[in-house]
Every structure is written in C-alpha cells, then in structure tokens.
Design a protein around this motif. Structure first.
Motif, PDB file in Angstrom:
ATOM      1  N   GLU A  39       0.840  -1.203   0.000  1.00 23.90           N
ATOM      2  CA  GLU A  39       0.000   0.000   0.000  1.00 23.90           C
ATOM      3  C   GLU A  39       0.875   1.253   0.000  1.00 23.90           C
ATOM      4  OE1 GLU A  39      -3.116   2.388   2.935  1.00 23.90           O
ATOM      5  OE2 GLU A  39      -2.220   0.498   3.590  1.00 23.90           O
ATOM      6  N   LEU A  40       0.770   2.041  -1.075  1.00 23.33           N
ATOM      7  CA  LEU A  40       1.534   3.298  -1.161  1.00 23.33           C
ATOM      8  C   LEU A  40       0.809   4.366  -0.354  1.00 23.33           C
ATOM      9  CD1 LEU A  40       3.886   4.921  -2.535  1.00 23.33           C
ATOM     10  CD2 LEU A  40       2.237   5.507  -4.319  1.00 23.33           C
ATOM     11  N   LEU A  41       1.489   4.873   0.683  1.00 17.69           N
ATOM     12  CA  LEU A  41       0.852   5.884   1.537  1.00 17.69           C
ATOM     13  C   LEU A  41       1.120   7.290   1.037  1.00 17.69           C
ATOM     14  CD1 LEU A  41       1.840   4.518   5.078  1.00 17.69           C
ATOM     15  CD2 LEU A  41      -0.403   4.352   3.977  1.00 17.69           C
ATOM     16  N   HIS A  42       2.296   7.463   0.428  1.00 16.10           N
ATOM     17  CA  HIS A  42       2.738   8.835   0.155  1.00 16.10           C
ATOM     18  C   HIS A  42       3.856   8.812  -0.878  1.00 16.10           C
ATOM     19  CE1 HIS A  42       3.760  13.000   1.277  1.00 16.10           C
ATOM     20  NE2 HIS A  42       5.024  12.633   1.257  1.00 16.10           N
ATOM     21  N   ARG A  43       3.724   9.660  -1.899  1.00 16.39           N
ATOM     22  CA  ARG A  43       4.865   9.900  -2.769  1.00 16.39           C
ATOM     23  C   ARG A  43       5.326  11.317  -2.500  1.00 16.39           C
ATOM     24  NH1 ARG A  43       5.915   6.027  -6.578  1.00 16.39           N
ATOM     25  NH2 ARG A  43       3.966   5.350  -7.514  1.00 16.39           N
ATOM     26  N   GLY A  44       6.434  11.466  -1.784  1.00 14.62           N
ATOM     27  CA  GLY A  44       6.949  12.797  -1.466  1.00 14.62           C
ATOM     28  C   GLY A  44       7.792  13.314  -2.616  1.00 14.62           C
ATOM     29  N   LYS A  45       8.470  14.385  -2.377  1.00 15.49           N
ATOM     30  CA  LYS A  45       9.334  14.928  -3.419  1.00 15.49           C
ATOM     31  C   LYS A  45      10.450  13.945  -3.749  1.00 15.49           C
ATOM     32  CE  LYS A  45       9.804  18.939  -1.265  1.00 15.49           C
ATOM     33  NZ  LYS A  45       8.665  19.033  -0.341  1.00 15.49           N
ATOM     34  N   VAL A  46      10.928  13.226  -2.739  1.00 10.89           N
ATOM     35  CA  VAL A  46      12.051  12.307  -2.940  1.00 10.89           C
ATOM     36  C   VAL A  46      11.684  10.869  -2.588  1.00 10.89           C
ATOM     37  CG1 VAL A  46      14.393  11.736  -2.155  1.00 10.89           C
ATOM     38  CG2 VAL A  46      13.761  14.137  -2.568  1.00 10.89           C
ATOM     39  N   ARG A  47      10.905  10.689  -1.521  1.00 11.72           N
ATOM     40  CA  ARG A  47      10.669   9.341  -0.997  1.00 11.72           C
ATOM     41  C   ARG A  47       9.277   8.815  -1.305  1.00 11.72           C
ATOM     42  NH1 ARG A  47      13.889  12.210   1.709  1.00 11.72           N
ATOM     43  NH2 ARG A  47      15.968  11.359   1.983  1.00 11.72           N
ATOM     44  N   ASP A  48       9.220   7.509  -1.555  1.00 14.16           N
ATOM     45  CA  ASP A  48       7.946   6.813  -1.675  1.00 14.16           C
ATOM     46  C   ASP A  48       7.782   5.997  -0.396  1.00 14.16           C
ATOM     47  OD1 ASP A  48       7.761   7.885  -4.209  1.00 14.16           O
ATOM     48  OD2 ASP A  48       8.502   6.083  -5.217  1.00 14.16           O
ATOM     49  N   VAL A  49       6.640   6.151   0.252  1.00 17.78           N
ATOM     50  CA  VAL A  49       6.430   5.545   1.558  1.00 17.78           C
ATOM     51  C   VAL A  49       5.307   4.517   1.470  1.00 17.78           C
ATOM     52  CG1 VAL A  49       5.884   6.010   3.980  1.00 17.78           C
ATOM     53  CG2 VAL A  49       7.151   7.720   2.647  1.00 17.78           C
ATOM     54  N   TYR A  50       5.607   3.275   1.866  1.00 20.59           N
ATOM     55  CA  TYR A  50       4.636   2.180   1.828  1.00 20.59           C
ATOM     56  C   TYR A  50       4.341   1.694   3.242  1.00 20.59           C
ATOM     57  CZ  TYR A  50       5.855   1.858  -3.138  1.00 20.59           C
ATOM     58  OH  TYR A  50       6.068   2.134  -4.470  1.00 20.59           O
ATOM     59  N   ALA A  51       3.120   1.208   3.433  1.00 21.81           N
ATOM     60  CA  ALA A  51       2.748   0.608   4.712  1.00 21.81           C
ATOM     61  C   ALA A  51       3.202  -0.842   4.743  1.00 21.81           C
ATOM     62  CB  ALA A  51       1.243   0.688   4.896  1.00 21.81           C
ATOM     63  N   LEU A  52       3.698  -1.277   5.886  1.00 19.85           N
ATOM     64  CA  LEU A  52       4.013  -2.688   6.121  1.00 19.85           C
ATOM     65  C   LEU A  52       3.229  -3.137   7.343  1.00 19.85           C
ATOM     66  CD1 LEU A  52       7.930  -2.810   5.770  1.00 19.85           C
ATOM     67  CD2 LEU A  52       6.237  -3.603   4.096  1.00 19.85           C
ATOM     68  N   PRO A  53       2.901  -4.438   7.415  1.00 18.54           N
ATOM     69  CA  PRO A  53       2.189  -4.911   8.603  1.00 18.54           C
ATOM     70  C   PRO A  53       3.025  -4.668   9.865  1.00 18.54           C
ATOM     71  CG  PRO A  53       2.695  -6.733   7.080  1.00 18.54           C
ATOM     72  CD  PRO A  53       3.157  -5.475   6.431  1.00 18.54           C
ATOM     73  N   GLY A  54       2.328  -4.594  11.003  1.00 15.94           N
ATOM     74  CA  GLY A  54       3.052  -4.417  12.264  1.00 15.94           C
ATOM     75  C   GLY A  54       3.422  -2.977  12.510  1.00 15.94           C
ATOM     76  N   ASN A  55       2.601  -2.045  11.982  1.00 18.25           N
ATOM     77  CA  ASN A  55       2.848  -0.628  12.217  1.00 18.25           C
ATOM     78  C   ASN A  55       4.244  -0.204  11.759  1.00 18.25           C
ATOM     79  OD1 ASN A  55       1.511   1.677  12.943  1.00 18.25           O
ATOM     80  ND2 ASN A  55       2.160   1.615  15.085  1.00 18.25           N
ATOM     81  N   ARG A  56       4.605  -0.695  10.589  1.00 14.71           N
ATOM     82  CA  ARG A  56       5.918  -0.350  10.042  1.00 14.71           C
ATOM     83  C   ARG A  56       5.750   0.310   8.676  1.00 14.71           C
ATOM     84  NH1 ARG A  56       8.782  -5.937   9.560  1.00 14.71           N
ATOM     85  NH2 ARG A  56       6.750  -6.324   8.611  1.00 14.71           N
ATOM     86  N   LEU A  57       6.837   0.941   8.231  1.00 19.86           N
ATOM     87  CA  LEU A  57       6.865   1.549   6.901  1.00 19.86           C
ATOM     88  C   LEU A  57       8.039   0.998   6.102  1.00 19.86           C
ATOM     89  CD1 LEU A  57       6.465   5.358   7.792  1.00 19.86           C
ATOM     90  CD2 LEU A  57       4.665   3.821   6.939  1.00 19.86           C
ATOM     91  N   LEU A  58       7.863   1.003   4.775  1.00 16.48           N
ATOM     92  CA  LEU A  58       8.987   0.801   3.865  1.00 16.48           C
ATOM     93  C   LEU A  58       9.198   2.147   3.169  1.00 16.48           C
ATOM     94  CD1 LEU A  58      11.019  -1.079   2.396  1.00 16.48           C
ATOM     95  CD2 LEU A  58       9.249  -1.393   0.650  1.00 16.48           C
ATOM     96  N   ILE A  59      10.354   2.743   3.391  1.00 17.24           N
ATOM     97  CA  ILE A  59      10.622   4.065   2.806  1.00 17.24           C
ATOM     98  C   ILE A  59      11.688   3.922   1.730  1.00 17.24           C
ATOM     99  CG2 ILE A  59      11.327   6.446   3.248  1.00 17.24           C
ATOM    100  CD1 ILE A  59      10.334   6.199   6.068  1.00 17.24           C
ATOM    101  N   VAL A  60      11.326   4.285   0.505  1.00 14.13           N
ATOM    102  CA  VAL A  60      12.221   4.146  -0.647  1.00 14.13           C
ATOM    103  C   VAL A  60      12.659   5.531  -1.104  1.00 14.13           C
ATOM    104  CG1 VAL A  60      12.466   3.236  -2.985  1.00 14.13           C
ATOM    105  CG2 VAL A  60      10.912   2.103  -1.372  1.00 14.13           C
TER     106      VAL A  60
END
Ligand SMILES: Nc1ncnc2c1ncn2[C@@H]1O[C@H](COP(=O)(O)OP(=O)(O)OP(=O)(O)O)[C@@H](O)[C@H]1O
Ligand SMILES: [Mg+2]
Length: 298
Positions: free
Chosen positions: A14-35
C-alpha cells in the motif's frame, strides 16, 4: 554501478505517500517501507531528470548517521532485511541501498532545525530583525559567521509548493505542548553538536541541519525521515570557508545556479537539466558520502 530509480513500483504494497524524494509504503506491524528515489527537487519543485544513485547515497548517509547518533536519540530504523518485506519478484538490487524498514510514527508537525552558522533564511531574518526565530543574536554578525552557540530554529512544514516559515519556540510549544517541544529542541541540538564535531574532524563544516521527529503509541520520541544528508543539511568544505561570503556547499548548488540562469518562474513543471549539470551534482553527492562516511557506492 549505482542504480537509477525515478519512481518505485511495488505491487501488493500500500503506497501511503509519494513525497518529493521518498515513496512511503505501509508494512504490517505498524511499520513503513521508505524508498528514496533519484528524484531531484529544487525550489520545492521536482525536476523531470533523476540524479542516478542519489537515493542510494541519501539512504546510505542517513543510515550512517542514524547508527552514529543512536546513543543520543532513538531513531525510526528497524533493521529488518529488505528481502523479508519486498514483494516476491522485486529486483532486490534496485532497492537494497535505497530503502529502509522503519517504525510508523506520528510526525511531530515541525521542521526541527539546528544552526551553528548564520546563513540562508537565518541570515535573512537576522539582517531584518537581529534575531532568528525570536532568538536575539549579538549585533554585527556577518554572513556565514559561526554563532556563539548552536541554536534551535524551528519552522513549519509547508504544504507542497509553499516555502517553510521560521517560527518561535513558543509557537512550537503552542502546537505540540511544552514537554514535547523541549524534547525536540534538546534532541535536535544534541544531534547537531555531535555531528558538527564529527564532520569538523573530516574537514567539513556542518552549518545547519533539518530533522524530523515522530512519536510512537506510548508518546516516545524518535528521530525519523532522513538524517544529516546533503538535502537536509548545509555542508561546507572547511578549507573554502570564509566569513562574509556564502560558501560553496555539497548540495544542489550546481542545479540551483543553472536554474537561476533560466527564465523559469520556479513553479511546476520544472525544466529539463543538462547532462553535465546532472553529472556534476551526482559527483557532489558521491563526494559527500565518501568524505563523511568513507562509503563508495558501486
Ligand atoms: N518513521 C516515519 N513515520 C512516519 N512518517 C515518516 C517516517 N519517516 C519519514 N516519514 C515521512 O515520510 C515522508 C518522506 O517523503 P519525502 O521526504 O519525499 O517528503 P517531502 O517531499 O520532504 O515532504 P512531503 O511529505 O511534504 O511530500 C515525509 O512526509 C516524512 O515526514
Ligand atoms: Mg523530506
């Protein structure tokens, strides 16, 4: 060779946010994957041309500083191997140096800035009022001069396209409460002082830096987002430093200088950037990584 990624694509997450530089995804367990992508923004506008490997360099520099300053302030990194969270079939090589797994925190709505030198908006405010963020400074300071003591100069996080605005410490207290405001100030100054001393030992001045913080369900404070990268900080080569002039820095100065030569009104869409300017900017990021952290990408 560094990889190039303008925009991440991770089907199933699940893509939560595409910022100017980072793409932020939700991970289970109240975690994020930040690219961290290779997108380059200037004057708050994302430019159409990527800087190859920039996201890898930003992530490696942040990871370096998170590790170095973990004894001062807890940070959002979870150190989960990426292979455990990337969708099956993802090209691991494309993501492994530019992505991190983090705690998913509630952002503290303030840009936490520490300044040790008088430059940028701090210098502008000082010239106009003799103070920065309501902190009175001695008279007669010059551009780029070192301050008697590092100061906490918060600003508000502007909506996309707007510029951040410096605010007083009292405004932060009003927004988040006295206790959290104090914690953020202490943590920001502690990290700045430690990192500035470290950089000084490597012939680099850390003029200022912007940090972001977040809290977990228990209200515990963590430093999050990126840390002490050339995007969030002003690094100056110490041997080129001179009071009274704006020093060259390790950031987007080539791109900004180039853009200033154009007839562009600094609103989206941004212009194409010539390969030569891209190449020189890429080399600057690589140099920052090498000089600060002894890390060579590739
Ligand atoms: N651990 C975390 N928990 C929650 N949010 C985080 C965490 N780390 C970073 N973020 C948020 O993720 C986003 C990173 O994206 P990026 O840095 O590209 O955004 P930006 O362009 O600077 O700002 P904007 O969010 O306004 O687009 C930021 O909004 C940042 O506040
Ligand atoms: Mg950001």
């Amino acid at each position: 060779m560094p990889t190039t990624l303008l925009q991440s694509d991770l089907p199933g997450l699940e893509l939560l946010h595409r910022g100017k530089v980072r793409d932020v995804y939700a991970l289970p367990g109240n975690r994020l994957l930040i690219v961290a992508s290779d997108r380059l923004s200037a004057f708050d506008v994302v430019l159409p041309d990527p800087i190859p490997g920039k996201g890898e360099m930003l992530t490696q520099i942040s990871n370096f500083w998170f590790a170095k300053t973990g004894h001062l302030v807890p940070n959002h990194l979870l150190h989960t191997p990426l292979s455990e969270v990337l969708p099956a079939g993802t090209d691991l090589a494309l993501y492994e140096k530019r992505a991190v797994v983090t705690r998913r925190l509630k952002p503290v709505p303030v840009e936490a800035i520490a300044r040790g030198y008088l430059i940028g908006s701090g210098w502008k405010d000082y010239q106009a009022t003799g103070a920065v963020c309501g902190i009175a400074l001695p008279a007669g300071l010059k551009q780029a001069q070192q301050l008697p003591e590092p100061i906490f100069t918060p600003s508000t996080k502007a909506a996309v396209g707007d510029h951040d605005e410096n605010v007083s410490f009292d405004a932060v207290v009003a927004a988040v409460g006295a206790e959290l405001a104090e914690q953020v100030r202490e943590a920001t100054l502690a990290i700045y002082k430690w990192a500035a001393a470290y950089a000084a030992g490597r012939g680099i001045i850390l003029a200022d830096t912007k940090l972001e913080f977040g809290t977990d369900e228990d209200g515990k404070l963590y430093v999050m987002d990126e840390m002490l990268t050339p995007d969030s900080s002003r690094y100056w080569p110490a041997d080129e430093y001179q009071v009274g002039i704006s020093p060259p820095s390790y950031d987007k100065q080539f791109v900004r200088d180039y853009l200033e030569t154009l007839d562009w009104n600094k609103t989206a869409p941004g212009p194409r950037v010539p390969a030569e300017v891209i190449g020189r900017t890429e080399a600057k990021y690589a140099e920052a990584l090498r000089r600060l952290a002894d890390i060579e990408l590739g």
